[in-house]
Design a protein around this motif. Structure first.
Motif, mmCIF file in Angstrom:
data_model
loop_
_atom_site.group_PDB
_atom_site.id
_atom_site.type_symbol
_atom_site.label_atom_id
_atom_site.label_comp_id
_atom_site.label_asym_id
_atom_site.label_seq_id
_atom_site.Cartn_x
_atom_site.Cartn_y
_atom_site.Cartn_z
ATOM 1 N N LEU A 14 0.828 -1.203 0.000
ATOM 2 C CA LEU A 14 0.000 0.000 0.000
ATOM 3 C C LEU A 14 0.865 1.258 0.000
ATOM 4 O O LEU A 14 0.552 2.231 -0.694
ATOM 5 C CB LEU A 14 -0.949 0.007 1.198
ATOM 6 C CG LEU A 14 -2.095 -0.996 1.136
ATOM 7 C CD1 LEU A 14 -2.834 -1.032 2.475
ATOM 8 C CD2 LEU A 14 -3.053 -0.652 0.011
ATOM 9 N N CYS A 15 1.936 1.228 0.757
ATOM 10 C CA CYS A 15 2.844 2.381 0.812
ATOM 11 C C CYS A 15 3.508 2.620 -0.545
ATOM 12 O O CYS A 15 3.538 3.755 -1.039
ATOM 13 C CB CYS A 15 3.908 2.183 1.881
ATOM 14 S SG CYS A 15 3.272 2.236 3.560
ATOM 15 N N CYS A 16 4.024 1.565 -1.147
ATOM 16 C CA CYS A 16 4.768 1.704 -2.402
ATOM 17 C C CYS A 16 3.872 1.992 -3.601
ATOM 18 O O CYS A 16 4.155 2.880 -4.396
ATOM 19 C CB CYS A 16 5.570 0.434 -2.681
ATOM 20 S SG CYS A 16 6.902 0.183 -1.506
ATOM 21 N N HIS A 17 2.796 1.259 -3.733
ATOM 22 C CA HIS A 17 1.974 1.358 -4.935
ATOM 23 C C HIS A 17 0.923 2.450 -4.874
ATOM 24 O O HIS A 17 0.534 2.992 -5.906
ATOM 25 C CB HIS A 17 1.325 0.005 -5.245
ATOM 26 C CG HIS A 17 2.327 -1.033 -5.624
ATOM 27 N ND1 HIS A 17 2.957 -1.054 -6.844
ATOM 28 C CD2 HIS A 17 2.840 -2.067 -4.930
ATOM 29 C CE1 HIS A 17 3.805 -2.060 -6.892
ATOM 30 N NE2 HIS A 17 3.755 -2.697 -5.733
ATOM 31 N N LEU A 18 0.462 2.780 -3.692
ATOM 32 C CA LEU A 18 -0.558 3.822 -3.577
ATOM 33 C C LEU A 18 -0.018 5.104 -2.961
ATOM 34 O O LEU A 18 -0.733 6.095 -2.872
ATOM 35 C CB LEU A 18 -1.746 3.312 -2.745
ATOM 36 C CG LEU A 18 -2.485 2.103 -3.319
ATOM 37 C CD1 LEU A 18 -3.619 1.706 -2.393
ATOM 38 C CD2 LEU A 18 -3.020 2.413 -4.713
ATOM 39 N N GLY A 19 1.224 5.068 -2.519
ATOM 40 C CA GLY A 19 1.829 6.265 -1.952
ATOM 41 C C GLY A 19 1.288 6.644 -0.590
ATOM 42 O O GLY A 19 1.352 7.802 -0.189
ATOM 43 N N LEU A 20 0.762 5.665 0.134
ATOM 44 C CA LEU A 20 0.227 5.935 1.463
ATOM 45 C C LEU A 20 1.349 5.940 2.488
ATOM 46 O O LEU A 20 2.376 5.296 2.298
ATOM 47 C CB LEU A 20 -0.793 4.860 1.856
ATOM 48 C CG LEU A 20 -2.030 4.708 0.974
ATOM 49 C CD1 LEU A 20 -2.884 3.560 1.483
ATOM 50 C CD2 LEU A 20 -2.835 5.988 0.935
ATOM 51 N N THR A 21 1.128 6.661 3.574
ATOM 52 C CA THR A 21 2.056 6.562 4.696
ATOM 53 C C THR A 21 1.785 5.234 5.393
ATOM 54 O O THR A 21 0.753 4.589 5.156
ATOM 55 C CB THR A 21 1.866 7.707 5.703
ATOM 56 O OG1 THR A 21 0.567 7.582 6.301
ATOM 57 C CG2 THR A 21 2.017 9.063 5.043
ATOM 58 N N GLU A 22 2.686 4.841 6.277
ATOM 59 C CA GLU A 22 2.492 3.580 6.994
ATOM 60 C C GLU A 22 1.225 3.627 7.845
ATOM 61 O O GLU A 22 0.464 2.655 7.898
ATOM 62 C CB GLU A 22 3.703 3.257 7.858
ATOM 63 C CG GLU A 22 3.629 1.880 8.472
ATOM 64 C CD GLU A 22 4.920 1.423 9.103
ATOM 65 O OE1 GLU A 22 4.852 0.524 9.960
ATOM 66 O OE2 GLU A 22 5.987 1.944 8.744
ATOM 67 N N ASP A 23 0.970 4.751 8.497
ATOM 68 C CA ASP A 23 -0.239 4.879 9.315
ATOM 69 C C ASP A 23 -1.503 4.821 8.464
ATOM 70 O O ASP A 23 -2.500 4.219 8.858
ATOM 71 C CB ASP A 23 -0.217 6.178 10.124
ATOM 72 C CG ASP A 23 0.773 6.120 11.271
ATOM 73 O OD1 ASP A 23 1.065 5.002 11.755
ATOM 74 O OD2 ASP A 23 1.252 7.184 11.687
ATOM 75 N N GLU A 24 -1.473 5.442 7.281
ATOM 76 C CA GLU A 24 -2.629 5.391 6.387
ATOM 77 C C GLU A 24 -2.866 3.964 5.897
ATOM 78 O O GLU A 24 -4.018 3.516 5.804
ATOM 79 C CB GLU A 24 -2.413 6.325 5.195
ATOM 80 C CG GLU A 24 -2.472 7.790 5.539
ATOM 81 C CD GLU A 24 -2.032 8.687 4.398
ATOM 82 O OE1 GLU A 24 -2.486 9.839 4.373
ATOM 83 O OE2 GLU A 24 -1.242 8.241 3.535
ATOM 84 N N ALA A 25 -1.783 3.259 5.590
ATOM 85 C CA ALA A 25 -1.909 1.872 5.141
ATOM 86 C C ALA A 25 -2.507 1.002 6.245
ATOM 87 O O ALA A 25 -3.393 0.185 5.988
ATOM 88 C CB ALA A 25 -0.545 1.331 4.718
#
Length: 55
Positions: A14-25
């Motif tokens: 989620l972090c790599c492919h969607l550009g989310l932060t770890e908390d958002e993921a």
């Protein structure tokens, strides 16, 4: 949290492919951080105290 280790690959994706932060993921996966859990506990305690003071 042990639960986070079980979902680390999903968090990374989620972090790599969607550009989310770890908390958002973690939020997207329904994994709460300790800070979020503590905030919910405090809110619940405050709500219960409010119910008791109305009596």
């Amino acid at each position: 949290m042990a639960e986070t280790n079980d979902y680390q690959m999903a968090i990374d994706l989620l972090c790599c492919h969607l550009g989310l932060t770890e908390d958002e993921a973690k939020q997207q996966l329904g994994i709460s951080t300790e800070q979020v859990l503590q905030k919910r506990v405090i809110e619940t305690q405050a709500a219960l105290m409010g119910l008791n003071s109305d009596k």
